[in-house]
Design a protein around this motif. Structure first.
Motif, PDB file in Angstrom:
ATOM      1  N   THR B 227       0.864  -1.191   0.000  1.00 58.90           N
ATOM      2  CA  THR B 227       0.000   0.000   0.000  1.00 58.90           C
ATOM      3  C   THR B 227       0.898   1.237   0.000  1.00 58.90           C
ATOM      4  O   THR B 227       2.134   1.108   0.018  1.00 58.90           O
ATOM      5  CB  THR B 227      -0.914   0.033   1.252  1.00 58.90           C
ATOM      6  OG1 THR B 227      -0.089  -0.016   2.419  1.00 58.90           O
ATOM      7  CG2 THR B 227      -1.887  -1.128   1.281  1.00 58.90           C
ATOM      8  N   GLU B 228       0.293   2.414   0.032  1.00 57.10           N
ATOM      9  CA  GLU B 228       1.085   3.648   0.009  1.00 57.10           C
ATOM     10  C   GLU B 228       1.971   3.767   1.252  1.00 57.10           C
ATOM     11  O   GLU B 228       3.099   4.224   1.170  1.00 57.10           O
ATOM     12  CB  GLU B 228       0.175   4.877  -0.104  1.00 57.10           C
ATOM     13  CG  GLU B 228      -0.488   5.045  -1.477  1.00 57.10           C
ATOM     14  CD  GLU B 228       0.512   5.294  -2.613  1.00 57.10           C
ATOM     15  OE1 GLU B 228       1.639   5.767  -2.340  1.00 57.10           O
ATOM     16  OE2 GLU B 228       0.166   4.979  -3.779  1.00 57.10           O
ATOM     17  N   GLU B 232      -0.540   1.258   6.794  1.00 52.25           N
ATOM     18  CA  GLU B 232      -1.784   0.767   6.185  1.00 52.25           C
ATOM     19  C   GLU B 232      -1.656  -0.725   5.841  1.00 52.25           C
ATOM     20  O   GLU B 232      -2.535  -1.538   6.147  1.00 52.25           O
ATOM     21  CB  GLU B 232      -2.059   1.588   4.919  1.00 52.25           C
ATOM     22  CG  GLU B 232      -3.474   1.449   4.403  1.00 52.25           C
ATOM     23  CD  GLU B 232      -3.653   2.146   3.048  1.00 52.25           C
ATOM     24  OE1 GLU B 232      -4.593   1.787   2.337  1.00 52.25           O
ATOM     25  OE2 GLU B 232      -2.830   3.020   2.691  1.00 52.25           O
ATOM     26  N   ALA B 233      -0.546  -1.090   5.238  1.00 57.52           N
ATOM     27  CA  ALA B 233      -0.322  -2.495   4.863  1.00 57.52           C
ATOM     28  C   ALA B 233      -0.226  -3.364   6.117  1.00 57.52           C
ATOM     29  O   ALA B 233      -0.771  -4.476   6.176  1.00 57.52           O
ATOM     30  CB  ALA B 233       0.956  -2.622   4.037  1.00 57.52           C
ATOM     31  N   SER B 275       5.020  -0.455   2.461  1.00 55.55           N
ATOM     32  CA  SER B 275       5.023   0.475   1.334  1.00 55.55           C
ATOM     33  C   SER B 275       5.942  -0.074   0.240  1.00 55.55           C
ATOM     34  O   SER B 275       6.634  -1.076   0.443  1.00 55.55           O
ATOM     35  CB  SER B 275       5.542   1.827   1.801  1.00 55.55           C
ATOM     36  OG  SER B 275       6.883   1.657   2.245  1.00 55.55           O
ATOM     37  N   GLN B 304      -9.014 -10.410   1.634  1.00 58.40           N
ATOM     38  CA  GLN B 304      -8.816  -8.952   1.587  1.00 58.40           C
ATOM     39  C   GLN B 304      -9.789  -8.292   0.610  1.00 58.40           C
ATOM     40  O   GLN B 304     -10.258  -8.914  -0.342  1.00 58.40           O
ATOM     41  CB  GLN B 304      -7.377  -8.635   1.151  1.00 58.40           C
ATOM     42  CG  GLN B 304      -6.349  -9.002   2.205  1.00 58.40           C
ATOM     43  CD  GLN B 304      -4.936  -8.995   1.654  1.00 58.40           C
ATOM     44  OE1 GLN B 304      -4.600  -8.229   0.755  1.00 58.40           O
ATOM     45  NE2 GLN B 304      -4.107  -9.867   2.183  1.00 58.40           N
ATOM     46  N   LYS B 307     -10.211  -3.736  -3.391  1.00 61.41           N
ATOM     47  CA  LYS B 307      -9.357  -2.552  -3.641  1.00 61.41           C
ATOM     48  C   LYS B 307      -7.921  -2.795  -3.148  1.00 61.41           C
ATOM     49  O   LYS B 307      -6.965  -2.303  -3.739  1.00 61.41           O
ATOM     50  CB  LYS B 307      -9.952  -1.288  -3.014  1.00 61.41           C
ATOM     51  CG  LYS B 307     -10.005  -1.280  -1.510  1.00 61.41           C
ATOM     52  CD  LYS B 307     -10.464   0.073  -0.975  1.00 61.41           C
ATOM     53  CE  LYS B 307     -10.365   0.056   0.539  1.00 61.41           C
ATOM     54  NZ  LYS B 307     -10.918   1.198   1.214  1.00 61.41           N
ATOM     55  N   THR B 308      -7.764  -3.595  -2.066  1.00 58.46           N
ATOM     56  CA  THR B 308      -6.408  -3.908  -1.581  1.00 58.46           C
ATOM     57  C   THR B 308      -5.706  -4.823  -2.567  1.00 58.46           C
ATOM     58  O   THR B 308      -4.509  -4.676  -2.849  1.00 58.46           O
ATOM     59  CB  THR B 308      -6.472  -4.620  -0.208  1.00 58.46           C
ATOM     60  OG1 THR B 308      -7.333  -3.904   0.655  1.00 58.46           O
ATOM     61  CG2 THR B 308      -5.092  -4.760   0.398  1.00 58.46           C
ATOM     62  N   GLU B 311      -4.664  -2.724  -5.492  1.00 56.55           N
ATOM     63  CA  GLU B 311      -3.588  -1.794  -5.154  1.00 56.55           C
ATOM     64  C   GLU B 311      -2.252  -2.550  -5.063  1.00 56.55           C
ATOM     65  O   GLU B 311      -1.217  -2.081  -5.547  1.00 56.55           O
ATOM     66  CB  GLU B 311      -3.884  -1.074  -3.823  1.00 56.55           C
ATOM     67  CG  GLU B 311      -2.888   0.049  -3.565  1.00 56.55           C
ATOM     68  CD  GLU B 311      -3.169   0.854  -2.294  1.00 56.55           C
ATOM     69  OE1 GLU B 311      -4.013   0.421  -1.478  1.00 56.55           O
ATOM     70  OE2 GLU B 311      -2.518   1.908  -2.131  1.00 56.55           O
ATOM     71  N   THR B 312      -2.295  -3.736  -4.428  1.00 55.62           N
ATOM     72  CA  THR B 312      -1.069  -4.539  -4.327  1.00 55.62           C
ATOM     73  C   THR B 312      -0.527  -4.858  -5.718  1.00 55.62           C
ATOM     74  O   THR B 312       0.671  -4.689  -5.993  1.00 55.62           O
ATOM     75  CB  THR B 312      -1.331  -5.835  -3.530  1.00 55.62           C
ATOM     76  OG1 THR B 312      -1.644  -5.493  -2.176  1.00 55.62           O
ATOM     77  CG2 THR B 312      -0.116  -6.748  -3.534  1.00 55.62           C
TER      78      THR B 312
END
Lengths: 91, 333
Positions: B227-228, B232-233, B275, B304, B307-308, B311-312
């Motif tokens: 993630t960014e 968050e990750a 990140s 999960q 969206k995760t 994003e990954t």
């Protein structure tokens, strides 16, 4: 002297850990010692590959590290007088 | 299987459609390989990975299509050959196969196999598969498999060129077998430091020398979330990876994952969670420490959110992979 019956993921790991802290380890797979020679030489360097009967004969403590489904291969009489540690589990 | 944002479970249809979109995205963004597992459990939608890969074969253009793994012990080597030969044909040579014993055992009773023959089934089926993959005509006499007399199986894979990996999880005999059959090796590392697996690589190399076979590609497969931000990750992993490991642990008698354990896995262990820079540094470290040729990031573990997952994949393709290559070039690997 620790004997390990089973030279799979568990048996080999225990052999390595035992070697690391200075125990002498004898280890056996289900077949002849030569079958596990290469794996022992890398994964548990210093441990001695043997037949199961020789592992039992030459060790005071025997760890059972074979798949549970193979437990009938063990001959209980041979283990008389030894300290046996059962490390097998359902999985 | 992913969950929706409102906490409800996706339908299997939605999940399968999403995975196809993820494969298409991975192809469009330049990831080398898309590999799908075979599971026969409620929380997984893919029990027939080759059908998914076939759909991807016609909707992608360059990405390699693999299983990870095909549970050989409870399958038929002849049908496996036929399915992968077909996949190889429709994908124009992009098929790969990864064979293994699988990390679950549901497929044994499901297809009528005896779990007590776990090792024998794999050994014999791998021997037959190897005959099929290396010879045009196969004569075979089996105990757990069919008898064949001078048999050719169709369609043919052109020039026998199907890359074969064996998925291993730390069983020494699996490493030896991989070397003996002259296949590539994929190491599944789901816990602990990657360096702990170095002896298996040494064993594989020593064994190829002893058997007179070749050292093929060596890969590592581990869980990851990108993630960014690291936090968050970390938070996503603590919820979903823990959930997934605890569920498996309940069946196998593992204790629940503690935060200390999770922190170890994220820090020095087998989770590539964080990140872009964090994950890239860790993949680069594993790659150079073990001298591997391939790294497979397992995404989406534990249901999960979609969206995760997306994003990954996006960050992995567009930022992590280029960064890993940059780090390794600088380090002179």
């Amino acid at each position: 002297m620790i004997g390990i019956i089973g030279a799979g993921k568990l048996g080999m790991t225990l052999a390595k850990l035992g070697q690391n802290v200075g125990f002498r380890i004898n280890i056996a797979g289900s077949k002849e010692p030569d079958k596990i020679r290469l794996a022992v030489s890398v994964l548990a360097k210093g441990a001695t590959p043997m037949f199961v009967k020789d592992v039992i004969k030459s060790s005071d403590i025997i760890i059972l590290a074979l798949p549970l489904s193979q437990y009938r291969q063990i001959v209980p009489d041979q283990l008389k007088g030894k300290l046996v540690i059962d490390a097998m589990n359902y999985w | 299987m992913a969950f929706n944002e409102d906490g409800s479970k996706m339908t299997y249809r939605e999940s399968l459609q999403n995975i196809l979109k993820e494969g298409q995205l991975a192809d469009a963004l330049g990831i080398d390989i898309f590999a799908l597992g075979e599971h026969h459990r409620e929380e997984y939608s893919i029990s027939s990975p080759e059908i998914m890969l076939a759909a991807l074969a016609s909707s992608t253009s360059r990405i390699k299509l693999s299983t990870a793994v095909t549970v050989l012990s409870s399958d038929d080597p002849v049908r496996i050959y036929e399915r992968f030969a077909t996949l190889d044909g429709i994908s124009n040579g992009r098929a790969q196969i990864m064979l293994g014993r699988g990390s679950f055992t549901e497929s044994f009773p499901l297809f009528g196999y005896d779990l007590e023959k776990y090792t024998k089934l794999f050994d014999e089926k791998l021997a037959l598969f190897n005959e099929l993959i290396t010879k045009d005509k196969v004569t075979w006499s089996g105990e757990e498999t069919q008898n064949l007399a001078n048999q050719t199986v169709y369609p043919r894979i052109e020039k026998h060129q199907l890359p074969v990996f064996i998925g291993i999880g730390g069983t020494p005999e699996s490493v030896l077998r991989t070397a003996r059959y002259n296949y590539a090796m994929m190491i599944a590392i789901i816990g602990g430091e990657a360096i702990r697996f170095e002896p298996y690589i040494e064993l594989y190399k020593n064994a190829t020398e002893e058997y007179g076979t070749q050292v093929h590609q060596i890969g590592v497969h581990s869980h990851g979330i990108i993630t960014e931000t690291d936090q968050e990750a970390y938070d996503i992993g603590w919820k979903y990876i823990k959930q997934s490991m605890d569920k498996v642990g309940r069946d196998r008698g593992w204790p629940e994952m503690t935060q200390k354990r999770y922190d170890f896995e994220v820090g020095q262990g087998a989770y590539y969670v964080g990140s872009v820079e964090t994950v890239a540094q860790k993949i680069a470290q594993t790659t150079s420490e073990l001298g591997i040729d391939r790294f497979d990031l397992v995404y989406g573990t534990g249901g999960q959110l979609e969206k995760t997952r997306l994003e990954t994949i996006k960050l992995y393709a567009t930022k992590v992979i280029p960064r890993v290559k940059e780090i390794l070039v600088k380090a002179g690997d």
